[in-house]
Design a protein around this motif. Structure first.
Motif, PDB file in Angstrom:
ATOM      1  N   ALA A   1      16.448  10.267   4.462  1.00  0.00           N
ATOM      2  CA  ALA A   1      15.343   8.372   4.044  1.00  0.00           C
ATOM      3  C   ALA A   1      14.414   9.241   2.758  1.00  0.00           C
ATOM      4  O   ALA A   1      14.018  11.111   3.041  1.00  0.00           O
TER       5      ALA A   1
ATOM      6  N   GLY B   1       1.660   6.819  -3.486  1.00  0.00           N
ATOM      7  CA  GLY B   1       2.177   7.980  -4.542  1.00  0.00           C
ATOM      8  C   GLY B   1       2.998   8.371  -4.583  1.00  0.00           C
ATOM      9  O   GLY B   1       4.299   7.989  -3.637  1.00  0.00           O
TER      10      GLY B   1
ATOM     11  N   HIS C   1       9.012   6.654  -5.308  1.00  0.00           N
ATOM     12  CA  HIS C   1      10.766   6.370  -5.457  1.00  0.00           C
ATOM     13  C   HIS C   1      10.925   5.353  -5.040  1.00  0.00           C
ATOM     14  O   HIS C   1      10.743   4.090  -4.398  1.00  0.00           O
TER      15      HIS C   1
ATOM     16  N   TYR D   1      -0.354  17.341  -0.621  1.00  0.00           N
ATOM     17  CA  TYR D   1       0.745  15.831  -1.172  1.00  0.00           C
ATOM     18  C   TYR D   1       0.683  15.648  -2.783  1.00  0.00           C
ATOM     19  O   TYR D   1      -0.149  15.968  -3.220  1.00  0.00           O
TER      20      TYR D   1
ATOM     21  N   LEU E   1       5.570  -3.446   4.348  1.00  0.00           N
ATOM     22  CA  LEU E   1       5.664  -1.902   4.964  1.00  0.00           C
ATOM     23  C   LEU E   1       6.763  -1.387   5.025  1.00  0.00           C
ATOM     24  O   LEU E   1       8.049  -2.548   5.333  1.00  0.00           O
ATOM     25  N   GLY E   2       7.347  -0.188   4.721  1.00  0.00           N
ATOM     26  CA  GLY E   2       8.004   0.462   4.875  1.00  0.00           C
ATOM     27  C   GLY E   2       8.615   0.991   6.769  1.00  0.00           C
ATOM     28  O   GLY E   2       8.292   1.177   7.775  1.00  0.00           O
TER      29      GLY E   2
ATOM     30  N   LEU F   1      15.355   2.752   2.789  1.00  0.00           N
ATOM     31  CA  LEU F   1      15.948   3.453   1.445  1.00  0.00           C
ATOM     32  C   LEU F   1      16.638   4.941   1.769  1.00  0.00           C
ATOM     33  O   LEU F   1      15.611   5.738   1.940  1.00  0.00           O
TER      34      LEU F   1
ATOM     35  N   PRO G   1       0.565  -1.163  -0.211  1.00  0.00           N
ATOM     36  CA  PRO G   1       0.258  -0.002  -0.009  1.00  0.00           C
ATOM     37  C   PRO G   1       1.307   1.314  -0.349  1.00  0.00           C
ATOM     38  O   PRO G   1       2.341   1.322   0.814  1.00  0.00           O
ATOM     39  N   THR G   2       0.704   1.770  -0.588  1.00  0.00           N
ATOM     40  CA  THR G   2       1.396   3.632  -0.359  1.00  0.00           C
ATOM     41  C   THR G   2       0.219   4.527  -1.370  1.00  0.00           C
ATOM     42  O   THR G   2      -0.807   4.920  -1.505  1.00  0.00           O
TER      43      THR G   2
ATOM     44  N   LEU H   1      10.217  -2.217  -1.974  1.00  0.00           N
ATOM     45  CA  LEU H   1       8.612  -3.156  -1.644  1.00  0.00           C
ATOM     46  C   LEU H   1       8.268  -3.743  -2.401  1.00  0.00           C
ATOM     47  O   LEU H   1       7.935  -4.782  -2.787  1.00  0.00           O
TER      48      LEU H   1
ATOM     49  N   GLY I   1      12.253   3.869  -2.718  1.00  0.00           N
ATOM     50  CA  GLY I   1      11.896   3.258  -1.104  1.00  0.00           C
ATOM     51  C   GLY I   1      10.754   2.129  -1.344  1.00  0.00           C
ATOM     52  O   GLY I   1      10.752   1.016  -0.581  1.00  0.00           O
ATOM     53  N   HIS I   2       9.530   3.190  -2.578  1.00  0.00           N
ATOM     54  CA  HIS I   2       8.851   2.263  -2.810  1.00  0.00           C
ATOM     55  C   HIS I   2       9.031   0.700  -3.478  1.00  0.00           C
ATOM     56  O   HIS I   2       8.081  -0.106  -2.715  1.00  0.00           O
TER      57      HIS I   2
END
Ligand code: AMP
Length: 295
Positions: free
Chosen positions: A195, A39, A42, A79, A156-157, A188, A36-37, A48, A44-45
């Protein structure tokens, strides 16, 4: 109906269509990983997505900027939304499905009188304290998404350390434990240690240069850590943040397993340092696990 986007990721906007497609995959015995994000994707996403792809047959990513989790309406309005680029990145990463629902699809009854989750002290400390209602909103949307996607694993991060704990608790509270495995993936960072975060896109050049100060501060906490009273280290961290141009909400040291704030350290308890601080109107968070056994 679902449509093949120009990039080949299967895009679903409607729950019914996604359900039908996922049911067919499950009938084939395929395992589903879910990321789940909100949007503005980057690396980092994408890390996952890569982990999910390595561990499942099908990877579903959702992009939903969840109005219920923004305690600050200005933050919600600003956002970043970069959907075309997100689709291209998901394609490159080999993600199978993008779920891109509308607010009405996720909250058909509106945003009032929604379910309440008993998050106990997790809601009264750190992010819970400084962003009232935020974690209720996170639980609402993740619970709803889990009901829709019904994955084998959720990714999840660790970047959102407290959120990982909250979602794990919500999964237990809703009886999904055992059916859905929670996988927590490392943070990441950019080359200077910042971060990765969608909110970084909002930083101007000067702010971007200062932003790595949070990570420097976390490293300093780790370096200065010693048995006994921790208040001086925390005060130093707050001063350093202020000196670097931040407006800190907190710089804390907590038990890495339950996030209870630690004042006196016995040298063994696993610790995590957590920081939330504003650069002008942009709020950044980060954390660093501090190893035990330091004298
Ligand atoms: P968001 O879009 O900010 O809601 O984040 C979606 C997921 O990506 C959450 O599980 C985050 O913790 C995770 N995430 C965000 N930033 C990073 C990062 N720098 N490294 C790893 N995971 C991240």
């Amino acid at each position: 109906m679902y449509t093949n986007t120009r990039t080949g990721v299967i895009l679903f906007k409607k729950i019914n269509d996604l359900n039908k497609w996922l049911d067919a995959q499950r009938k084939k015995g395929l395992h589903v990983g879910f990321v789940p994000t909100m949007g503005a994707l980057h690396p980092g996403h994408l890390s996952l997505i890569h982990t999910s792809k390595a561990e499942n047959n099908v990877t579903v990513c959702s992009i939903f900027v969840n109005p219920a989790q923004f305690n600050d309406p200005g933050d919600f309005e600003k956002y970043p939304v970069t959907i075309e680029q997100d689709i291209a990145l998901l394609e490159e990463a080999g993600c199978n499905v993008l779920f891109l629902p509308s607010v009405a699809e996720i909250y058909p009854m509106g945003l009032l009188h929604l379910r309440h989750f008993d998050l106990s002290y997790l809601e009264t400390i750190l992010e819970g304290k400084y962003r009232p209602g935020h974690f209720q909103g996170v639980c609402l949307v993740v619970d709803r998404l889990l009901d829709i996607v019904n994955p084998n694993k959720i990714y999840l991060g660790q970047k959102d350390y407290q959120q990982c704990m909250v979602i794990t608790r919500m999964i237990i509270l809703t009886g999904k434990e055992g059916k859905i495995k929670v996988r927590i993936c490392p943070t990441l960072r950019e080359a200077d240690g910042l971060a990765m975060s969608s909110r970084n896109m909002r930083l101007n050049e000067k702010e971007r240069k200062s932003a790595a100060g949070i990570y420097q501060c976390l490293l300093q906490i780790k370096k200065n850590l010693s048995k006994g009273n921790l208040e001086k280290i925390k005060e130093k961290a707050v001063s350093r943040l202020i000196h670097s141009g931040f407006r800190p909400d907190y710089a804390e040291i907590a038990d890495a397993e339950n996030l209870n704030i630690v004042h006196e350290w016995n040298g063994k308890q696993p610790l995590v340092a957590v920081i939330a601080a504003f650069l002008n109107d942009i709020r950044l968070i980060d954390n660093l696990q501090l190893t035990g056994e330091i004298s």
